[in-house]
Design an enzyme around this catalytic site. Structure first.
Site, PDB file in Angstrom:
ATOM      1  N   SER A  42      40.063  45.469  38.019  1.00  0.00           N
ATOM      2  CA  SER A  42      39.570  46.831  37.983  1.00  0.00           C
ATOM      3  C   SER A  42      39.821  47.547  36.776  1.00  0.00           C
ATOM      4  O   SER A  42      40.406  48.423  36.606  1.00  0.00           O
ATOM      5  CB  SER A  42      40.240  47.338  39.133  1.00  0.00           C
ATOM      6  OG  SER A  42      41.566  47.711  38.947  1.00  0.00           O
ATOM      7  N   HIS A 155      40.881  43.611  44.423  1.00  0.00           N
ATOM      8  CA  HIS A 155      41.851  42.352  44.317  1.00  0.00           C
ATOM      9  C   HIS A 155      41.828  41.636  45.430  1.00  0.00           C
ATOM     10  O   HIS A 155      42.592  40.786  45.873  1.00  0.00           O
ATOM     11  CB  HIS A 155      43.246  42.640  44.113  1.00  0.00           C
ATOM     12  CG  HIS A 155      43.489  43.453  42.631  1.00  0.00           C
ATOM     13  ND1 HIS A 155      44.352  44.089  42.345  1.00  0.00           N
ATOM     14  CD2 HIS A 155      42.806  43.705  41.494  1.00  0.00           C
ATOM     15  CE1 HIS A 155      44.361  44.591  41.254  1.00  0.00           C
ATOM     16  NE2 HIS A 155      43.283  44.132  40.609  1.00  0.00           N
ATOM     17  N   GLN A 163      43.614  49.656  46.547  1.00  0.00           N
ATOM     18  CA  GLN A 163      43.859  48.277  46.075  1.00  0.00           C
ATOM     19  C   GLN A 163      45.314  47.962  46.197  1.00  0.00           C
ATOM     20  O   GLN A 163      45.616  46.823  46.545  1.00  0.00           O
ATOM     21  CB  GLN A 163      43.507  48.551  44.468  1.00  0.00           C
ATOM     22  CG  GLN A 163      43.882  47.334  43.441  1.00  0.00           C
ATOM     23  CD  GLN A 163      43.539  47.609  42.119  1.00  0.00           C
ATOM     24  OE1 GLN A 163      42.256  47.571  41.732  1.00  0.00           O
ATOM     25  NE2 GLN A 163      44.401  47.960  41.314  1.00  0.00           N
ATOM     26  N   GLU A 164      46.370  48.940  46.088  1.00  0.00           N
ATOM     27  CA  GLU A 164      47.638  48.238  45.792  1.00  0.00           C
ATOM     28  C   GLU A 164      48.527  49.325  46.895  1.00  0.00           C
ATOM     29  O   GLU A 164      48.645  50.507  46.669  1.00  0.00           O
ATOM     30  CB  GLU A 164      48.068  48.393  44.549  1.00  0.00           C
ATOM     31  CG  GLU A 164      47.377  47.361  43.746  1.00  0.00           C
ATOM     32  CD  GLU A 164      47.825  47.529  42.262  1.00  0.00           C
ATOM     33  OE1 GLU A 164      49.124  47.946  42.020  1.00  0.00           O
ATOM     34  OE2 GLU A 164      47.085  47.059  41.234  1.00  0.00           O
ATOM     35  N   GLU A 205      47.230  39.702  43.476  1.00  0.00           N
ATOM     36  CA  GLU A 205      48.617  39.929  42.877  1.00  0.00           C
ATOM     37  C   GLU A 205      49.838  39.573  43.883  1.00  0.00           C
ATOM     38  O   GLU A 205      50.640  39.750  43.852  1.00  0.00           O
ATOM     39  CB  GLU A 205      48.717  41.328  42.713  1.00  0.00           C
ATOM     40  CG  GLU A 205      47.742  41.852  41.347  1.00  0.00           C
ATOM     41  CD  GLU A 205      48.084  43.379  40.858  1.00  0.00           C
ATOM     42  OE1 GLU A 205      48.775  43.963  41.485  1.00  0.00           O
ATOM     43  OE2 GLU A 205      47.353  43.547  39.846  1.00  0.00           O
ATOM     44  N   ASP A 242      48.623  52.278  44.582  1.00  0.00           N
ATOM     45  CA  ASP A 242      47.522  52.342  43.521  1.00  0.00           C
ATOM     46  C   ASP A 242      46.198  52.353  44.145  1.00  0.00           C
ATOM     47  O   ASP A 242      45.683  51.037  44.303  1.00  0.00           O
ATOM     48  CB  ASP A 242      47.956  51.471  42.487  1.00  0.00           C
ATOM     49  CG  ASP A 242      46.707  51.567  41.322  1.00  0.00           C
ATOM     50  OD1 ASP A 242      45.754  52.413  41.490  1.00  0.00           O
ATOM     51  OD2 ASP A 242      46.587  50.402  40.584  1.00  0.00           O
ATOM     52  N   GLU A 285      49.101  56.193  41.919  1.00  0.00           N
ATOM     53  CA  GLU A 285      48.399  55.992  40.679  1.00  0.00           C
ATOM     54  C   GLU A 285      47.046  55.977  40.974  1.00  0.00           C
ATOM     55  O   GLU A 285      46.473  55.516  41.817  1.00  0.00           O
ATOM     56  CB  GLU A 285      48.848  54.317  40.304  1.00  0.00           C
ATOM     57  CG  GLU A 285      48.143  53.831  38.928  1.00  0.00           C
ATOM     58  CD  GLU A 285      48.724  52.493  38.783  1.00  0.00           C
ATOM     59  OE1 GLU A 285      49.759  51.886  39.091  1.00  0.00           O
ATOM     60  OE2 GLU A 285      47.927  51.704  38.369  1.00  0.00           O
ATOM     61  N   ASP A 312      46.267  55.433  35.328  1.00  0.00           N
ATOM     62  CA  ASP A 312      46.135  54.069  34.609  1.00  0.00           C
ATOM     63  C   ASP A 312      44.556  54.093  33.944  1.00  0.00           C
ATOM     64  O   ASP A 312      44.357  54.332  32.926  1.00  0.00           O
ATOM     65  CB  ASP A 312      45.912  53.030  35.834  1.00  0.00           C
ATOM     66  CG  ASP A 312      45.722  51.689  35.443  1.00  0.00           C
ATOM     67  OD1 ASP A 312      45.387  51.431  34.446  1.00  0.00           O
ATOM     68  OD2 ASP A 312      45.523  50.625  36.520  1.00  0.00           O
ATOM     69  N   LYS A 337      49.830  49.263  29.914  1.00  0.00           N
ATOM     70  CA  LYS A 337      49.358  47.874  29.887  1.00  0.00           C
ATOM     71  C   LYS A 337      48.954  47.598  28.505  1.00  0.00           C
ATOM     72  O   LYS A 337      48.147  48.131  27.932  1.00  0.00           O
ATOM     73  CB  LYS A 337      47.996  48.074  30.878  1.00  0.00           C
ATOM     74  CG  LYS A 337      48.295  47.864  32.339  1.00  0.00           C
ATOM     75  CD  LYS A 337      47.025  48.181  32.975  1.00  0.00           C
ATOM     76  CE  LYS A 337      46.944  48.060  34.491  1.00  0.00           C
ATOM     77  NZ  LYS A 337      45.751  48.377  35.320  1.00  0.00           N
ATOM     78  N   SER A 364      53.364  47.835  32.985  1.00  0.00           N
ATOM     79  CA  SER A 364      52.597  47.054  34.175  1.00  0.00           C
ATOM     80  C   SER A 364      52.074  45.843  33.448  1.00  0.00           C
ATOM     81  O   SER A 364      51.712  45.452  32.497  1.00  0.00           O
ATOM     82  CB  SER A 364      51.275  47.872  34.448  1.00  0.00           C
ATOM     83  OG  SER A 364      50.545  47.243  35.349  1.00  0.00           O
ATOM     84  N   HIS A 365      51.858  44.855  34.491  1.00  0.00           N
ATOM     85  CA  HIS A 365      51.281  43.578  34.307  1.00  0.00           C
ATOM     86  C   HIS A 365      49.708  43.957  34.591  1.00  0.00           C
ATOM     87  O   HIS A 365      49.206  45.035  34.609  1.00  0.00           O
ATOM     88  CB  HIS A 365      51.569  42.504  35.428  1.00  0.00           C
ATOM     89  CG  HIS A 365      51.139  42.925  36.751  1.00  0.00           C
ATOM     90  ND1 HIS A 365      50.911  41.963  37.854  1.00  0.00           N
ATOM     91  CD2 HIS A 365      50.754  44.288  37.224  1.00  0.00           C
ATOM     92  CE1 HIS A 365      50.703  42.671  38.903  1.00  0.00           C
ATOM     93  NE2 HIS A 365      50.439  43.859  38.625  1.00  0.00           N
ATOM     94  N   ARG A 366      48.798  42.863  34.529  1.00  0.00           N
ATOM     95  CA  ARG A 366      47.516  42.885  35.021  1.00  0.00           C
ATOM     96  C   ARG A 366      47.152  42.066  36.334  1.00  0.00           C
ATOM     97  O   ARG A 366      48.095  40.951  36.523  1.00  0.00           O
ATOM     98  CB  ARG A 366      46.308  42.369  33.818  1.00  0.00           C
ATOM     99  CG  ARG A 366      46.672  43.310  32.629  1.00  0.00           C
ATOM    100  CD  ARG A 366      46.276  44.790  32.854  1.00  0.00           C
ATOM    101  NE  ARG A 366      44.818  45.079  33.627  1.00  0.00           N
ATOM    102  CZ  ARG A 366      43.952  46.031  33.042  1.00  0.00           C
ATOM    103  NH1 ARG A 366      44.029  45.949  31.746  1.00  0.00           N
ATOM    104  NH2 ARG A 366      42.969  46.193  33.568  1.00  0.00           N
ATOM    105  N   SER A 367      46.111  42.205  37.143  1.00  0.00           N
ATOM    106  CA  SER A 367      45.977  41.266  38.287  1.00  0.00           C
ATOM    107  C   SER A 367      45.720  39.897  37.713  1.00  0.00           C
ATOM    108  O   SER A 367      45.831  39.058  38.367  1.00  0.00           O
ATOM    109  CB  SER A 367      44.606  42.018  38.878  1.00  0.00           C
ATOM    110  OG  SER A 367      43.603  41.902  38.176  1.00  0.00           O
ATOM    111  N   LYS A 388      55.632  47.246  37.138  1.00  0.00           N
ATOM    112  CA  LYS A 388      54.794  47.002  38.076  1.00  0.00           C
ATOM    113  C   LYS A 388      54.223  45.643  37.940  1.00  0.00           C
ATOM    114  O   LYS A 388      53.534  45.353  36.868  1.00  0.00           O
ATOM    115  CB  LYS A 388      53.559  47.883  38.076  1.00  0.00           C
ATOM    116  CG  LYS A 388      52.610  47.836  39.191  1.00  0.00           C
ATOM    117  CD  LYS A 388      51.828  49.076  39.309  1.00  0.00           C
ATOM    118  CE  LYS A 388      50.262  48.672  38.934  1.00  0.00           C
ATOM    119  NZ  LYS A 388      49.332  49.067  39.337  1.00  0.00           N
TER     120      LYS A 388
END
Ligand code: PGA
Ligand code: ZN
Length: 434
Positions: A42, A155, A163-164, A205, A242, A285, A312, A337, A364-367, A388
């Site tokens: 995303s 995701h 999404q989260e 994730e 998020d 987020e 984000d 990110k 943060s990581h990514r998906s 995250k």
């Protein structure tokens, strides 16, 4: 002896099975560093460019051989001889070599790989762990993990629009205890979902990806899981969201397809306001779309004193977007990110600018991830207080958390778990609202 001697790159796979870059930099003293580049699903419209080959005959067009060649043939010859200890000069060289505002010529993936590999090589040359090399003696805070245990939106292919849905174990005394709580709640969540007759397959994730009756049911099952695992919702383990609503935005409105509802910005602010008043949510987020600045301003004036509002897709780790956010009164925190902006120096600039305006940084990581753990070290280096990195499940997610467990053990009594203090607004949240 810390000058760059060798630069190489390889096409490897990320957690979705898509190609990404691994870059290795070797120094004259024999030290070396390798970094692998993450990738979003995303992605924000304003992110730096991830260069893909577009050759449909390989990986459905997602190959990164052009970016690999850019590292080997363009970047390598230019940075050989530079001092790896001068990260700023290295990054400036990479940015100038690309010459575009969005890193579209060489690719943000190629540039970031070189930037992070250089930092790793430099840390090794200094005989320091990465967090210590980047953060110096001040690096000591273990971040609160934002554990994405229920995946929807882009995701997962389910009815959940948002999404989260994340667990935030902020009331535990240490990072290790926080991870234990997160893991126990995660397993309790599986049981709760099964009892309700839902799927317990996992999303991108590592969180569960059930099709639920409505989006709010996701919050209900998380709260039930927290209690069932023996923790107090809000006290020991809070919630973060998020919804990534930029993905739902079309023609000036937000389309909640799973629920068959369409909301305008003000109605979406109402929805978040009602959730925040009912549930122990400490962070939202991308509660508004990436170009809905008026919606963001409305959301922030309504909820910004009670809850963390993280940009984000809105900010894409970019100082210019962040400055616009300050001017418009949008959000009060930034998601960080590294591949959204494409170099380590620029990432640090964004974090510093955010801090100077009282905005928190969530690393943060990514998906799409790899076993690379740079973001864990970065979170400690800058004492971010929050990270995250997905669910407490699947190795590309757990790699970051395990790295933090090792760092906590290494720091011993000089380390400190951020806990509740990471969420500066919580004092205001518990005060009566007028
Ligand atoms: P992405 O999602 O890595 O797919 O962009 C993560 C997020 O939106 O925070
Ligand atoms: Zn996001």
């Amino acid at each position: 002896m810390t000058y760059i001697e060798a630069v190489s790159a390889l096409e490897v796979l990320d957690s979705r099975g898509n190609p990404t870059l691994s870059v290795t930099i070797g120094l004259a003293d024999g030290s070396s560093g390798t970094a692998m580049v993450p990738s979003g699903a995303s992605t924000g419209a304003h992110e730096a460019v991830e260069l893909r080959d577009g050759d449909a005959a390989r990986f459905g067009g997602k190959g990164v051989l052009t970016a690999v060649a850019n590292v080997m043939e363009v970047i390598g010859p230019e940075i050989v001889g530079l001092d790896a200890l001068d990260q700023r000069a290295l990054d400036a060289t990479l940015i100038a070599l690309d010459g575009t505002a969005n890193k579209g010529r060489l690719g943000a993936n190629a540039i970031l790989g070189a930037s992070l590999a250089c930092a790793r090589a430099a840390a090794e040359a200094c005989g320091l762990p990465l967090y210590r090399y980047l953060g110096g003696v001040g690096a000591q805070v273990l971040p609160v993990p934002l554990l994405n245990v229920l995946n929807g939106g882009a995701h997962a292919q389910t009815s959940v629009d948002f999404q989260e849905f994340m667990l935030v174990p902020l009331g535990l005394p240490t990072f290790a205890e926080a991870m234990r709580a997160g893991s126990e709640c995660f397993h309790a969540l599986r049981a709760v979902l099964r009892e309700r007759g839902h799927d317990t397959g996992q999303g991108d994730e590592g969180g569960f990806a059930p099709s639920l009756r409505h989006n709010e049911e996701a919050v209900e099952v998380l709260l039930e899981a927290i209690s069932r695992a023996g923790y107090r919702p809000g006290e020991d383990v809070a919630l973060a969201l998020d919804p990534a609503v930029a993905e739902l935005y079309a023609d000036g409105r937000y389309h909640l397809r799973g629920e068959g509802r369409v909301l305008d910005s003000s109605e979406l602010v109402e929805l978040w306001s009602s959730w925040v008043s009912q549930y122990p949510i400490v962070s939202i987020e991308d509660g508004m779309g990436e170009d809905d600045w008026d919606g963001w301003a409305e959301l922030t004036s309504r909820l910004g004193s009670q809850v963390q509002l993280v940009g984000d897709d809105l900010f894409v780790t970019n100082v210019d977007r962040l400055r616009e956010g300050f001017a418009r009164g949008a959000a009060n925190a930034v998601l960080v990110k590294v591949n959204q902006i494409g170099s380590l120096s620029e990432t640090l600039d964004t974090i510093a600018l955010a801090a100077s305006h009282g905005y928190a940084s969530v690393i943060s990581h990514r998906s799409g991830e790899t076993e690379d753990t740079t973001v864990a070290d970065l979170a400690v280096a800058i004492n971010a207080g929050q990270i995250k990195a997905g669910a407490p499940s699947r190795s590309e997610r757990v790699a970051k958390y395990n790295r933090l467990l090792h760092i906590e053990a290494e720091l011993g009594s000089s380390g400190r778990y951020a806990g509740r203090s990471a969420f500066r607004l919580l004092g205001a949240a518990s005060a009566p609202q007028g």
